[in-house]
Motif scaffolding. Structure first.
Motif, PDB file in Angstrom:
ATOM      1  N   THR A 133      50.258  52.064 -47.573  1.00  0.00           N
ATOM      2  CA  THR A 133      49.013  51.348 -48.244  1.00  0.00           C
ATOM      3  C   THR A 133      49.353  50.362 -49.106  1.00  0.00           C
ATOM      4  O   THR A 133      49.018  49.206 -49.572  1.00  0.00           O
ATOM      5  N   GLY A 134      50.775  50.235 -49.878  1.00  0.00           N
ATOM      6  CA  GLY A 134      51.275  49.571 -50.882  1.00  0.00           C
ATOM      7  C   GLY A 134      52.304  49.746 -51.668  1.00  0.00           C
ATOM      8  O   GLY A 134      52.458  51.290 -51.570  1.00  0.00           O
ATOM      9  N   GLU A 135      52.762  49.003 -52.419  1.00  0.00           N
ATOM     10  CA  GLU A 135      53.691  49.765 -53.367  1.00  0.00           C
ATOM     11  C   GLU A 135      52.960  50.119 -54.845  1.00  0.00           C
ATOM     12  O   GLU A 135      52.476  51.139 -54.963  1.00  0.00           O
ATOM     13  N   LEU A 136      53.010  49.186 -55.734  1.00  0.00           N
ATOM     14  CA  LEU A 136      52.407  49.406 -57.150  1.00  0.00           C
ATOM     15  C   LEU A 136      50.777  49.293 -56.986  1.00  0.00           C
ATOM     16  O   LEU A 136      50.000  50.143 -57.370  1.00  0.00           O
ATOM     17  N   MET A 137      50.558  48.481 -56.063  1.00  0.00           N
ATOM     18  CA  MET A 137      49.074  48.036 -55.792  1.00  0.00           C
ATOM     19  C   MET A 137      48.677  48.586 -53.946  1.00  0.00           C
ATOM     20  O   MET A 137      49.404  48.364 -53.268  1.00  0.00           O
ATOM     21  N   ALA A 138      47.541  49.025 -54.070  1.00  0.00           N
ATOM     22  CA  ALA A 138      47.132  49.354 -52.713  1.00  0.00           C
ATOM     23  C   ALA A 138      46.601  47.944 -51.928  1.00  0.00           C
ATOM     24  O   ALA A 138      46.031  47.013 -52.801  1.00  0.00           O
ATOM     25  N   SER A 139      46.829  47.831 -50.802  1.00  0.00           N
ATOM     26  CA  SER A 139      46.682  46.636 -50.165  1.00  0.00           C
ATOM     27  C   SER A 139      46.130  46.752 -48.600  1.00  0.00           C
ATOM     28  O   SER A 139      45.262  46.045 -48.088  1.00  0.00           O
ATOM     29  N   SER A 140      46.671  47.737 -48.072  1.00  0.00           N
ATOM     30  CA  SER A 140      46.378  47.954 -46.565  1.00  0.00           C
ATOM     31  C   SER A 140      45.761  49.378 -46.144  1.00  0.00           C
ATOM     32  O   SER A 140      46.367  50.424 -46.814  1.00  0.00           O
ATOM     33  N   PHE A 141      44.609  49.566 -45.306  1.00  0.00           N
ATOM     34  CA  PHE A 141      44.178  50.591 -45.246  1.00  0.00           C
ATOM     35  C   PHE A 141      44.041  50.975 -43.848  1.00  0.00           C
ATOM     36  O   PHE A 141      44.054  50.179 -43.149  1.00  0.00           O
ATOM     37  N   SER A 142      43.939  52.158 -43.382  1.00  0.00           N
ATOM     38  CA  SER A 142      43.916  52.635 -41.909  1.00  0.00           C
ATOM     39  C   SER A 142      43.178  53.904 -41.646  1.00  0.00           C
ATOM     40  O   SER A 142      43.162  54.740 -42.357  1.00  0.00           O
ATOM     41  N   ASN A 143      42.355  53.935 -40.573  1.00  0.00           N
ATOM     42  CA  ASN A 143      42.040  55.340 -40.025  1.00  0.00           C
ATOM     43  C   ASN A 143      42.746  55.787 -39.027  1.00  0.00           C
ATOM     44  O   ASN A 143      42.376  56.759 -38.190  1.00  0.00           O
ATOM     45  N   VAL A 144      43.861  55.324 -38.667  1.00  0.00           N
ATOM     46  CA  VAL A 144      44.789  55.756 -37.412  1.00  0.00           C
ATOM     47  C   VAL A 144      45.723  56.826 -37.748  1.00  0.00           C
ATOM     48  O   VAL A 144      46.513  56.829 -38.891  1.00  0.00           O
ATOM     49  N   ASN A 145      45.742  57.679 -36.705  1.00  0.00           N
ATOM     50  CA  ASN A 145      46.697  58.852 -37.062  1.00  0.00           C
ATOM     51  C   ASN A 145      48.347  58.290 -37.343  1.00  0.00           C
ATOM     52  O   ASN A 145      48.765  57.220 -36.677  1.00  0.00           O
ATOM     53  N   SER A 146      49.164  58.922 -38.184  1.00  0.00           N
ATOM     54  CA  SER A 146      50.767  58.578 -38.251  1.00  0.00           C
ATOM     55  C   SER A 146      50.663  57.219 -39.037  1.00  0.00           C
ATOM     56  O   SER A 146      51.736  56.608 -39.101  1.00  0.00           O
ATOM     57  N   SER A 147      49.598  56.558 -39.386  1.00  0.00           N
ATOM     58  CA  SER A 147      49.865  55.178 -40.186  1.00  0.00           C
ATOM     59  C   SER A 147      50.479  55.463 -41.640  1.00  0.00           C
ATOM     60  O   SER A 147      50.781  54.535 -42.065  1.00  0.00           O
ATOM     61  N   ASN A 148      50.158  56.562 -42.405  1.00  0.00           N
ATOM     62  CA  ASN A 148      50.677  56.991 -43.695  1.00  0.00           C
ATOM     63  C   ASN A 148      49.975  55.936 -44.562  1.00  0.00           C
ATOM     64  O   ASN A 148      50.445  55.434 -45.456  1.00  0.00           O
ATOM     65  N   LYS A 149      48.834  55.610 -44.256  1.00  0.00           N
ATOM     66  CA  LYS A 149      47.960  54.810 -45.120  1.00  0.00           C
ATOM     67  C   LYS A 149      46.724  55.490 -45.366  1.00  0.00           C
ATOM     68  O   LYS A 149      46.149  56.396 -44.851  1.00  0.00           O
ATOM     69  N   SER A 150      46.071  55.070 -46.592  1.00  0.00           N
ATOM     70  CA  SER A 150      44.783  55.561 -46.909  1.00  0.00           C
ATOM     71  C   SER A 150      43.683  55.147 -46.636  1.00  0.00           C
ATOM     72  O   SER A 150      43.799  54.177 -45.719  1.00  0.00           O
ATOM     73  N   SER A 151      42.657  55.854 -46.385  1.00  0.00           N
ATOM     74  CA  SER A 151      41.356  55.560 -45.989  1.00  0.00           C
ATOM     75  C   SER A 151      40.452  55.087 -46.940  1.00  0.00           C
ATOM     76  O   SER A 151      40.174  56.250 -47.612  1.00  0.00           O
ATOM     77  N   LEU A 152      39.450  54.242 -46.776  1.00  0.00           N
ATOM     78  CA  LEU A 152      38.302  53.949 -47.790  1.00  0.00           C
ATOM     79  C   LEU A 152      37.264  54.608 -47.068  1.00  0.00           C
ATOM     80  O   LEU A 152      37.047  55.036 -46.118  1.00  0.00           O
ATOM     81  N   GLY A 153      36.177  54.744 -48.213  1.00  0.00           N
ATOM     82  CA  GLY A 153      34.881  55.281 -47.797  1.00  0.00           C
ATOM     83  C   GLY A 153      34.646  56.581 -48.462  1.00  0.00           C
ATOM     84  O   GLY A 153      35.381  57.067 -49.409  1.00  0.00           O
ATOM     85  N   PHE A 154      33.721  57.173 -47.972  1.00  0.00           N
ATOM     86  CA  PHE A 154      33.017  58.197 -48.406  1.00  0.00           C
ATOM     87  C   PHE A 154      33.366  59.471 -47.597  1.00  0.00           C
ATOM     88  O   PHE A 154      33.202  59.749 -46.465  1.00  0.00           O
ATOM     89  N   TYR A 155      33.719  60.678 -48.517  1.00  0.00           N
ATOM     90  CA  TYR A 155      34.176  61.994 -48.010  1.00  0.00           C
ATOM     91  C   TYR A 155      33.298  63.003 -48.655  1.00  0.00           C
ATOM     92  O   TYR A 155      32.794  62.998 -49.534  1.00  0.00           O
ATOM     93  N   LYS A 156      33.231  64.104 -47.849  1.00  0.00           N
ATOM     94  CA  LYS A 156      32.664  65.393 -48.320  1.00  0.00           C
ATOM     95  C   LYS A 156      33.872  66.315 -48.342  1.00  0.00           C
ATOM     96  O   LYS A 156      34.715  66.728 -47.460  1.00  0.00           O
TER      97      LYS A 156
END
Length: 231
Positions: free
Chosen positions: A112-135
């Motif tokens: 998703t990024g180094e110091l700053m986050a910049s790229s997000f994903s909902n895909v398996n094995s992407s190793n990225k954070s996902s935006l939005g609401f969770y319960k």
């Protein structure tokens, strides 16, 4: 006699409604959110001096907008990924009792990024954070100790979170010492990891049906999120 007649009329009215009309009737009669009034929750930003902690009013109000559309307890966790990982960008707020329970570090995914986050994903094995609401759901004991399961509520943005095993957990790379050595926080495989010394307390405070909001000023997300749409 009068009360009995009113009760009988109401019962007859409900019995004659179609299933869809009945559902609409129940939703209309149910409070939008439990506990204190929504207006009081919005005032919490000033009451708790959240601006001084680095949380922007806009982000806080986005979080409350989504919470109003959820069946959730009045405790909200905000991960503000518009801030660098060296900032304490996790806010756990008890809206009913007007308390900032936690303000601490939280990681983002390694891709998703180094110091700053910049790229997000909902895909398996992407190793990225996902935006939005969770319960928040229940807990389990895994390789990071006690961890909290999360259900992503936003189709296309985070609804694969459970399948991806995106959970809230403690990690030794989420601490001030790591920041001093590397100039940034350590990164996860997409999970919102928190400091080990407070992970259990945070999990206990938010488990079992509270709202987690992961924010970044991504215009595609902001425009398409049904949770951020005006009420």
């Amino acid at each position: 006699m009068k009360k009995a007649l009113i009760s009988l009329c109401l019962s007859v009215t409900l019995l004659t409604l179609s299933p869809s009309s009945f559902a609409h009737y129940v939703r209309a009669e149910r409070p939008v959110v439990p506990g204190e009034s929504v207006s009081a929750w919005f005032r919490a930003y000033d009451d708790l001096h959240l601006g001084a902690t680095g949380l922007k009013r806009e982000v806080f109000e986005y979080a409350l907008r989504g919470l109003q559309k959820m069946d959730a307890k009045p405790i909200i966790s905000i991960v503000d990924m518009s801030q660098p990982s060296t900032k304490k960008r996790l806010y756990v707020i008890d809206l009913e009792n007007k308390k900032l329970l936690f303000n601490t570090f939280v990681s983002h995914g390694r891709n998703t990024g180094e110091l700053m986050a910049s790229s997000f994903s909902n895909v398996n094995s992407s190793n990225k954070s996902s935006l939005g609401f969770y319960k928040t759901l229940g807990t389990y004991v895994g390789k990071h100790g006690v961890s909290l399961k999360l259900k992503g509520l936003e189709k296309g943005f985070n609804d694969n979170a459970y399948e991806r095993a995106i959970v809230l957990h403690g990690a030794d790379y989420v601490c001030e010492d790591f920041v001093r050595r590397t100039g940034r926080l350590g990164r996860s495989q997409g999970c919102p990891a928190v400091p080990n010394d407070v992970s259990q307390k945070i999990i206990d405070a938010v488990k079992g049906g509270t709202c987690l909001f992961v924010y970044f000023p991504d215009q595609d997300y902001i425009k398409k999120s049904t949770y951020l749409a005006a009420l």
